[in-house]
Structures are given as C-alpha cells and as structure tokens.
Design a protein around this motif. Structure first.
Motif, short mmCIF file in Angstrom:
data_model
loop_
_atom_site.label_atom_id
_atom_site.label_comp_id
_atom_site.label_asym_id
_atom_site.label_seq_id
_atom_site.Cartn_x
_atom_site.Cartn_y
_atom_site.Cartn_z
N UNK A 32 0.84 -1.20 0.00
CA UNK A 32 0.00 0.00 0.00
C UNK A 32 0.87 1.25 0.00
N UNK A 33 1.95 1.24 0.78
CA UNK A 33 2.86 2.40 0.79
C UNK A 33 3.52 2.59 -0.57
N UNK A 34 3.88 1.49 -1.23
CA UNK A 34 4.48 1.58 -2.56
C UNK A 34 3.48 2.17 -3.55
N UNK A 35 2.22 1.68 -3.49
CA UNK A 35 1.18 2.24 -4.35
C UNK A 35 0.99 3.73 -4.07
N UNK A 36 0.95 4.08 -2.79
CA UNK A 36 0.74 5.48 -2.41
C UNK A 36 1.89 6.36 -2.90
N UNK A 37 3.10 5.84 -2.82
CA UNK A 37 4.27 6.63 -3.25
C UNK A 37 4.25 6.84 -4.76
N UNK A 38 3.92 5.79 -5.51
CA UNK A 38 3.91 5.92 -6.97
C UNK A 38 2.74 6.77 -7.46
N UNK A 39 1.66 6.80 -6.68
CA UNK A 39 0.51 7.60 -7.10
C UNK A 39 0.42 8.92 -6.34
N UNK A 41 0.13 9.75 -3.11
CA UNK A 41 -0.88 9.88 -2.06
C UNK A 41 -0.20 10.37 -0.78
N UNK A 42 -0.96 11.00 0.09
CA UNK A 42 -0.40 11.52 1.34
C UNK A 42 -0.22 10.42 2.37
N UNK A 43 0.77 10.61 3.25
CA UNK A 43 1.11 9.61 4.25
C UNK A 43 -0.03 9.32 5.21
N UNK A 44 -0.72 10.33 5.72
CA UNK A 44 -1.77 10.05 6.70
C UNK A 44 -2.95 9.31 6.06
N UNK A 45 -3.21 9.54 4.79
CA UNK A 45 -4.25 8.77 4.10
C UNK A 45 -3.78 7.34 3.90
N UNK A 46 -2.52 7.16 3.61
CA UNK A 46 -1.97 5.82 3.45
C UNK A 46 -2.10 5.04 4.75
N UNK A 47 -1.76 5.68 5.85
CA UNK A 47 -1.87 5.01 7.15
C UNK A 47 -3.31 4.63 7.47
N UNK A 48 -4.25 5.46 7.08
CA UNK A 48 -5.66 5.18 7.32
C UNK A 48 -6.10 3.94 6.54
N UNK A 49 -5.71 3.85 5.29
CA UNK A 49 -6.05 2.68 4.48
C UNK A 49 -5.40 1.43 5.05
N UNK A 104 -14.04 7.19 0.78
CA UNK A 104 -12.66 7.61 1.03
C UNK A 104 -11.66 6.56 0.56
N UNK A 105 -11.99 5.28 0.77
CA UNK A 105 -11.12 4.19 0.30
C UNK A 105 -11.09 4.16 -1.23
N UNK A 106 -12.24 4.34 -1.86
CA UNK A 106 -12.30 4.36 -3.32
C UNK A 106 -11.49 5.54 -3.86
N UNK A 107 -11.64 6.70 -3.25
CA UNK A 107 -10.88 7.87 -3.68
C UNK A 107 -9.39 7.64 -3.55
N UNK A 108 -8.97 6.94 -2.50
CA UNK A 108 -7.55 6.68 -2.29
C UNK A 108 -6.97 5.84 -3.42
N UNK A 109 -7.68 4.79 -3.81
CA UNK A 109 -7.11 3.84 -4.76
C UNK A 109 -7.37 4.17 -6.22
N UNK A 110 -8.45 4.90 -6.55
CA UNK A 110 -8.78 4.96 -7.96
C UNK A 110 -9.07 6.33 -8.55
N UNK A 111 -9.25 7.35 -7.76
CA UNK A 111 -9.65 8.61 -8.37
C UNK A 111 -8.46 9.38 -8.92
N UNK A 112 -8.67 10.12 -10.04
CA UNK A 112 -7.57 10.76 -10.73
C UNK A 112 -7.12 12.09 -10.14
N UNK A 113 -7.81 12.62 -9.15
CA UNK A 113 -7.36 13.89 -8.59
C UNK A 113 -6.65 13.66 -7.27
N UNK A 114 -5.85 14.65 -6.89
CA UNK A 114 -5.06 14.54 -5.66
C UNK A 114 -5.04 15.89 -4.97
#
Length: 177
Positions: A32-39, A41-49, A104-114
């Motif tokens: 999940x951290x690797x996915x978050x880093x490549x996309x 994503x913010x650290x606190x959202x990554x920790x939540x997921x 929020x989980x769907x937004x983390x993994x699939x939405x195109x905005x950040x």
C-alpha cells in the motif's frame, strides 16, 4: 484440565496463523505504501487505508481461530447474529458515515485527482470550483479562490460529476479579470 498434547494441533495452527498474519500485515503495508508513493498519495491517508486493511485481516483471523478451536456452531451463530444485529442497527442509523469511509477508500485507490488539484463539482444547486487541500476518511477539504473553506463529503464526490481544472486556473482567471 488443560493438556498441551490434547490441543497440540490447535496450538500449532494458531501459532502459524499469527506468524502468517504478521507477515501479511508487513507485506500489505509495504504494498500500500508503494502504491501510495507511486501515485503521490499523502502519508496520513496511506496510514488510514493500512489500518482499515489490518482491521479486515484481524477479523478474518479471529474467525479462523474460532473455527480452529472448534467452538460450537450454535454458539458461533448466536454470537455472530447478535453482533451483526447490533452493528446492522448502528450502521443503518449511521449509513452516511459508512458511505463516506467507503468512498474515502475508493478515492484513495482509484480517483484521478489529488491534493493540490483544482476541481469543479458539477452540482445543479451548488456548483463548486476549489482546490483540494486534504482528503480524509469522511470528507474532502476544499478552498475556493475567495479563500472560503468547504468540507465536502466523500460520498457526494462519487455521485457528482467532477472536472479537474488546469493546474494554474486561478492564476489565469486573476490575470484576465
């Protein structure tokens, strides 16, 4: 009296299950951290997921332990039906909370905005154009060009049409106005 020989198989399987759980928790967290880093994503959202996924894994392990230790099926059914009833009533009363967390989980993994993107929410009654400041489990923090802060529920972001504006749309508008 408790005898290790009598329950040796259950003890061994329980130990193996906990080792597998710990390994899976580490592996899943890294993925999940690797996915978050490549996309980006913010650290606190990554920790939540990661917390949500770990919770699901823990529930599966507890269910497995119940089966391994041979708890009477009638007892399991009564316990699970009671817990499900209580949770069902609570979730029905608070369905929007569950909906926002799921969104929020769907937004983390699939939405195109950040965070940092400027979006336009196509709502007939209340159209919004604002910059995303934060995306949390329940809502998105937005800031308009006038400095107004808007807290927008995640589930509504999935229901409304969204346009991602060019990165410098506010500066262009200020320049031409």
């Amino acid at each position: 009296m408790f005898s290790f020989k009598e329950y040796s198989q259950e003890i061994l399987v329980t130990i193996v299950l906990f080792i597998v759980l710990m390994l899976l928790r580490v592996i899943v967290a890294k993925l999940i951290r690797k996915f978050a880093k490549t996309s980006e994503r913010l650290e606190h959202r990554t920790n939540l997921v990661i917390k949500y996924v770990h919770l699901l894994m823990n529930i599966l392990v507890i269910t497995s332990l119940i089966v391994i230790w041979g708890v009477d099926t009638k007892d399991i059914f009564i316990t699970i039906s009671s817990i499900t009833t209580v949770i069902g009533v609570a979730l029905f009363a608070q369905w929007s909370i569950l909906s926002n967390v799921t969104s929020g989980m769907i937004l983390f993994f699939s939405f195109p905005f950040k965070i940092g993107d400027t979006i336009k929410i196509h709502d007939k009654d209340f159209p919004i154009e604002a910059e995303i400041e934060d995306i949390s489990a329940f809502h998105v923090n937005l800031k308009t060009k006038d400095g107004e802060r808007i807290i927008y529920p995640n589930n509504l972001l999935l229901q409304k049409g969204i346009s991602i504006m060019p990165a410098h749309s506010y500066e262009e508008k200020d320049f031409f106005d």
